[in-house]
Every structure is written in C-alpha cells, then in structure tokens.
Design a protein around this motif. Sequence first.
Motif, mmCIF file in Angstrom:
data_model
loop_
_atom_site.group_PDB
_atom_site.id
_atom_site.type_symbol
_atom_site.label_atom_id
_atom_site.label_comp_id
_atom_site.label_asym_id
_atom_site.label_seq_id
_atom_site.Cartn_x
_atom_site.Cartn_y
_atom_site.Cartn_z
ATOM 1 N N HIS A 12 0.861 -1.193 0.000
ATOM 2 C CA HIS A 12 0.000 0.000 0.000
ATOM 3 C C HIS A 12 0.894 1.238 0.000
ATOM 4 O O HIS A 12 0.937 2.015 0.951
ATOM 5 C CB HIS A 12 -0.939 -0.039 1.204
ATOM 6 C CG HIS A 12 -1.924 -1.165 1.136
ATOM 7 N ND1 HIS A 12 -3.033 -1.135 0.327
ATOM 8 C CD2 HIS A 12 -1.930 -2.384 1.737
ATOM 9 C CE1 HIS A 12 -3.698 -2.274 0.447
ATOM 10 N NE2 HIS A 12 -3.045 -3.049 1.289
ATOM 11 N N ASP A 15 -1.387 5.160 -0.531
ATOM 12 C CA ASP A 15 -2.147 5.739 0.578
ATOM 13 C C ASP A 15 -1.351 5.774 1.878
ATOM 14 O O ASP A 15 -1.701 6.513 2.808
ATOM 15 C CB ASP A 15 -3.485 5.007 0.797
ATOM 16 C CG ASP A 15 -3.324 3.506 0.962
ATOM 17 O OD1 ASP A 15 -2.202 3.014 0.774
ATOM 18 O OD2 ASP A 15 -4.325 2.835 1.268
ATOM 19 N N SER A 16 -0.254 5.022 1.968
ATOM 20 C CA SER A 16 0.609 5.094 3.151
ATOM 21 C C SER A 16 1.674 6.179 3.027
ATOM 22 O O SER A 16 2.470 6.364 3.951
ATOM 23 C CB SER A 16 1.284 3.736 3.404
ATOM 24 O OG SER A 16 0.319 2.749 3.714
ATOM 25 N N LYS A 43 -8.665 -1.478 -5.639
ATOM 26 C CA LYS A 43 -9.513 -1.369 -4.458
ATOM 27 C C LYS A 43 -8.678 -0.985 -3.244
ATOM 28 O O LYS A 43 -7.457 -1.071 -3.262
ATOM 29 C CB LYS A 43 -10.242 -2.694 -4.198
ATOM 30 C CG LYS A 43 -11.179 -3.110 -5.322
ATOM 31 C CD LYS A 43 -11.839 -4.448 -5.004
ATOM 32 C CE LYS A 43 -12.762 -4.894 -6.120
ATOM 33 N NZ LYS A 43 -13.378 -6.213 -5.831
ATOM 34 N N LYS A 44 -9.364 -0.623 -2.176
ATOM 35 C CA LYS A 44 -8.700 -0.194 -0.947
ATOM 36 C C LYS A 44 -7.742 -1.247 -0.414
ATOM 37 O O LYS A 44 -6.669 -0.930 0.112
ATOM 38 C CB LYS A 44 -9.764 0.141 0.108
ATOM 39 C CG LYS A 44 -9.231 0.524 1.472
ATOM 40 C CD LYS A 44 -10.381 0.808 2.413
ATOM 41 C CE LYS A 44 -9.881 1.107 3.822
ATOM 42 N NZ LYS A 44 -10.991 1.376 4.764
ATOM 43 N N THR A 45 -8.113 -2.507 -0.567
ATOM 44 C CA THR A 45 -7.312 -3.591 -0.005
ATOM 45 C C THR A 45 -6.263 -4.136 -0.979
ATOM 46 O O THR A 45 -5.455 -4.979 -0.596
ATOM 47 C CB THR A 45 -8.225 -4.746 0.440
ATOM 48 O OG1 THR A 45 -9.050 -5.139 -0.682
ATOM 49 C CG2 THR A 45 -9.114 -4.323 1.602
ATOM 50 N N ASP A 46 -6.282 -3.657 -2.223
ATOM 51 C CA ASP A 46 -5.342 -4.162 -3.224
ATOM 52 C C ASP A 46 -3.978 -3.486 -3.091
ATOM 53 O O ASP A 46 -3.903 -2.259 -2.958
ATOM 54 C CB ASP A 46 -5.876 -3.914 -4.645
ATOM 55 C CG ASP A 46 -7.109 -4.738 -4.958
ATOM 56 O OD1 ASP A 46 -7.350 -5.729 -4.246
ATOM 57 O OD2 ASP A 46 -7.823 -4.389 -5.919
ATOM 58 N N SER A 48 -0.261 -2.116 -4.476
ATOM 59 C CA SER A 48 0.255 -1.507 -5.700
ATOM 60 C C SER A 48 1.695 -1.965 -5.900
ATOM 61 O O SER A 48 2.341 -2.468 -4.976
ATOM 62 C CB SER A 48 0.187 0.025 -5.604
ATOM 63 O OG SER A 48 -1.148 0.465 -5.454
ATOM 64 N N ARG A 162 -0.465 2.281 6.137
ATOM 65 C CA ARG A 162 -1.632 2.864 6.785
ATOM 66 C C ARG A 162 -2.611 1.751 7.143
ATOM 67 O O ARG A 162 -2.903 0.884 6.312
ATOM 68 C CB ARG A 162 -2.301 3.846 5.824
ATOM 69 C CG ARG A 162 -3.516 4.554 6.381
ATOM 70 C CD ARG A 162 -4.070 5.517 5.342
ATOM 71 N NE ARG A 162 -5.282 6.160 5.809
ATOM 72 C CZ ARG A 162 -5.991 7.031 5.082
ATOM 73 N NH1 ARG A 162 -5.575 7.324 3.859
ATOM 74 N NH2 ARG A 162 -7.069 7.569 5.562
ATOM 75 N N ARG A 164 -5.741 -0.567 7.592
ATOM 76 C CA ARG A 164 -6.956 -0.701 6.765
ATOM 77 C C ARG A 164 -8.202 -0.351 7.566
ATOM 78 O O ARG A 164 -9.202 0.077 7.013
ATOM 79 C CB ARG A 164 -7.098 -2.150 6.263
ATOM 80 C CG ARG A 164 -5.954 -2.655 5.425
ATOM 81 C CD ARG A 164 -5.810 -1.884 4.134
ATOM 82 N NE ARG A 164 -4.765 -0.889 4.247
ATOM 83 C CZ ARG A 164 -4.571 0.103 3.419
ATOM 84 N NH1 ARG A 164 -5.394 0.271 2.408
ATOM 85 N NH2 ARG A 164 -3.600 0.950 3.586
ATOM 86 N N GLN A 166 -10.512 1.688 10.487
ATOM 87 C CA GLN A 166 -10.654 3.062 10.967
ATOM 88 C C GLN A 166 -10.240 3.124 12.439
ATOM 89 O O GLN A 166 -10.715 2.356 13.256
ATOM 90 C CB GLN A 166 -12.124 3.520 10.837
ATOM 91 C CG GLN A 166 -12.377 4.963 11.253
ATOM 92 C CD GLN A 166 -11.806 5.960 10.258
ATOM 93 O OE1 GLN A 166 -11.640 5.639 9.096
ATOM 94 N NE2 GLN A 166 -11.486 7.149 10.714
ATOM 95 N N GLU A 170 -5.070 5.851 12.473
ATOM 96 C CA GLU A 170 -5.103 6.007 11.022
ATOM 97 C C GLU A 170 -4.947 7.471 10.639
ATOM 98 O O GLU A 170 -4.233 7.810 9.707
ATOM 99 C CB GLU A 170 -6.413 5.451 10.468
ATOM 100 C CG GLU A 170 -6.492 5.515 8.948
ATOM 101 C CD GLU A 170 -7.728 4.825 8.405
ATOM 102 O OE1 GLU A 170 -7.990 4.988 7.205
ATOM 103 O OE2 GLU A 170 -8.422 4.143 9.169
#
Length: 412
Positions: A12, A15-16, A43-46, A48, A162, A164, A166, A170
């Motif tokens: 990630h 977003d991290s 997706k959010k959980t995928d 990169s 970051r 996953r 909430q 975070e």
Amino acid sequence: MVESQEIELQGHIIDSGIMTQLFDRVMDMGGNFEILVFEVGKKKTDPSYARLRIAASNKEKLRAILSELHRLGARPLEVKDVHLVPAEADRVVPKGFYTTTNHPTQVKCSGEWVAVEAIEMDFLVVVDPVKKRAVSKPLGKIRKGDLVVVGEQGVSVSYPERPREQSAFEFMHGTVSPERPSETLIAKIAREILEVRRNGGKIALVGGPAIIHTGADRALAEIIRKGYIDVLFAGNALPTHDIEYNLYGTSLGMDISTGKPVMGGHKHHLYAISEIMRAGSIRTAVEKGVIKSGIMYECVRNNVPFVLAGSIRDDGPLPDVISDVMIAQDAMREHIRGCSMVLMIATLLHSIAVGNCLPSNVKTVCVDINPAHLTKLMDRGTTQAIGIVSDAGTFLPLLAKQLEIQSGGAKK
C-alpha cells in the motif's frame, strides 16, 4: 558519468505515503528517478507495485540514496543472499555492519527469506544459516564468531502501511498537534485501549513524576486497578513522589491541593525513600501496610510488574530501582515483548528509551505539555507515535473517565 539502479516496491505504497517519501528523499539527496512500471491497486485492499530507475552523479551518492530508500521498503530487482561476516571478538564487529530500523525485517539466507526476530532500531542482525534463524542484537551483546549481516544486500524492510481499519492511529499517525479536540481524541484512545484488551494484547505505561505533581496519580491508580495496564516503566522519581504523596501528602515538598510549599517538606521525598529502605522493597512496604494507596500500591496489589531504571540524578535510590542501565534495558525489553500499545506520559528521556525498544507496529501514544518533547521522540525514530500536547493532570483523568464510560463501568 551518471550511475543508476532499478528498484521495486510493493504494497500500500500510495495511501501510506511511501511513494511521496521516496520521491522526496531522492530529490533532497540530489538524485533523479524514472518510473518504469506503476501498477495501482484498484480497491482499498489491493496492493500496488512500482519499479523505478534511481540515478545519481556518482556511485557514492547513488549508494547513499539507495540506502535511504531501502529503509522505506525498496529493494533491487534481483536480491542475492545476505552477506555474513563472523565477529572477530566479543563486541568487535565487522566494518560496514547493517543497522536495523524498528520495522519488520527479513534476510535472504540460502535462497529463503527469514524474518528477523526481536526487531529493534539501531541493532545488528546475527544469522544462523543452519537453523535458518535471524535475530537482532545490540552491539554490546555480539559474541565472537556470531555471523553478522554486513551491508544491505539480502535485507528487506517492510515499511509500516496505513491501517486498513478506521482508528485514531489512522488519521493521527506520526503527528503532533495541540489543535485537535483533546476530549474527542482521548475518547478514541480509550476505544483503542479497550480494543487491545478485547484482543488479548498487552499495554505498557511509561510515566514521569509530573503525574504526581499535577494530581493525576489517582486517575492512573484507578486505570491500573481496573486492569488496563500490564507493566509500568519509570525512573526513581515517579515511585518516590507517589510514595511521598501517600505518606506525607506532598510531592517535592509541595501541597498539591494548594501548590504551596509545606514547612520541612523538602525532606519528605528522602523520608519516603528511607521508609521503603526500612521495609526492604516497595512490595514489602505494601504488604506491611506502610503504603496504603497510590500508583505503586495498585501495581503491587494487582500484580502489575514495574521496571524502575535509575539515573545519575537519583536520590536514594529506592531499593527497587535498577541502577545498572544495561540490566534495566534488558528488563524493559523482557516486558515490552508482546506489547500491542504503549502510553508515554510526561517523561521525555524514559519515553525515548522505551520508544527505541519498540517495533514500529506497536501503537504508541505520547503525552507531554511541551510540543518539542513530542517532536524529539519522533525524530529519534518512534515515528509511529501519536503526540498529544497536554499535561498529565488533564489527560489521565479524562482517559479514566472515557474508559469508565465506554466499558459500561465494568471492571476488567
């Protein structure tokens, strides 16, 4: 002549903030980058994936840049086995030895990736190729013949991503701000504490004498009594003034309720130390009824271990204080193992000491009235910390209140 090397990152990384940090490091150090491949998770959980070419004006500069990027989780496309060199004598290590971050780390040994155990920042890595085992060790514990990792070849660092889920960690990860609504933030921290307890995690507290001076001792005693703290780390001052207050009603000779000095009060902390010396230990003083309330009383009554590390400034010290700092470090590490969360309250030097022993996946909250102290803790490597500008006298009573509200008043 321009020197270059290709590297890759996976996870990630967007977003991290890892990619942003990578670009900044390269440019700040006078290098250049070219993005060759960039596959963004849909997706959010995928995860990169990125492959880049890093370039610099000479080999030395390129090596320095790649060393920085290594600590963000970057690695070359082809990874060779780790380079091992035996230590020639106790505490004498090969030049160019690898020094750890506090992030999860692996080494490649005989073609297999092996996780480094007991990771801690500024340690060395010792590998046993036969047992396929890697352990991080302080310089002072290296023994003759230990196979020490040299250079960054075959070493992979997993930079924290970051979360996953909430959580307070975070949106506040690695930040210091007095402007966020403190009661709201404290409520979030209480929620995290309750979540850690539900999951069976351990929570440590690092405390300074300002807890007593600001009148927060009752709140902390309540938090300990209700089972939210698994281990207490402090110096000589916190227990001394806690005991002084509970024996004589003063802290550093001051009446806490009025803030005024008491006649002869400057001797009270020495009287308190003397009473514990007479009893033999804090535990014995509690068992004999010498100490009848307070933070240390609740630790003893609720079987919460405490590690008291001495310093050159100490009066006494109390018989429970470990005056050999290396022995104190080992005692701290023993209790830190398995901790999921650490609260650091109003003690800069102890917070840095404990922070240096923590893996980066341990949730860390640091509370201090001086914003510079919080920044200094993070600058020294504890980048996972949340910094809260507040005095202990405000923070701990509000935390005790929120824990009571959110737990429904149930005793843990």
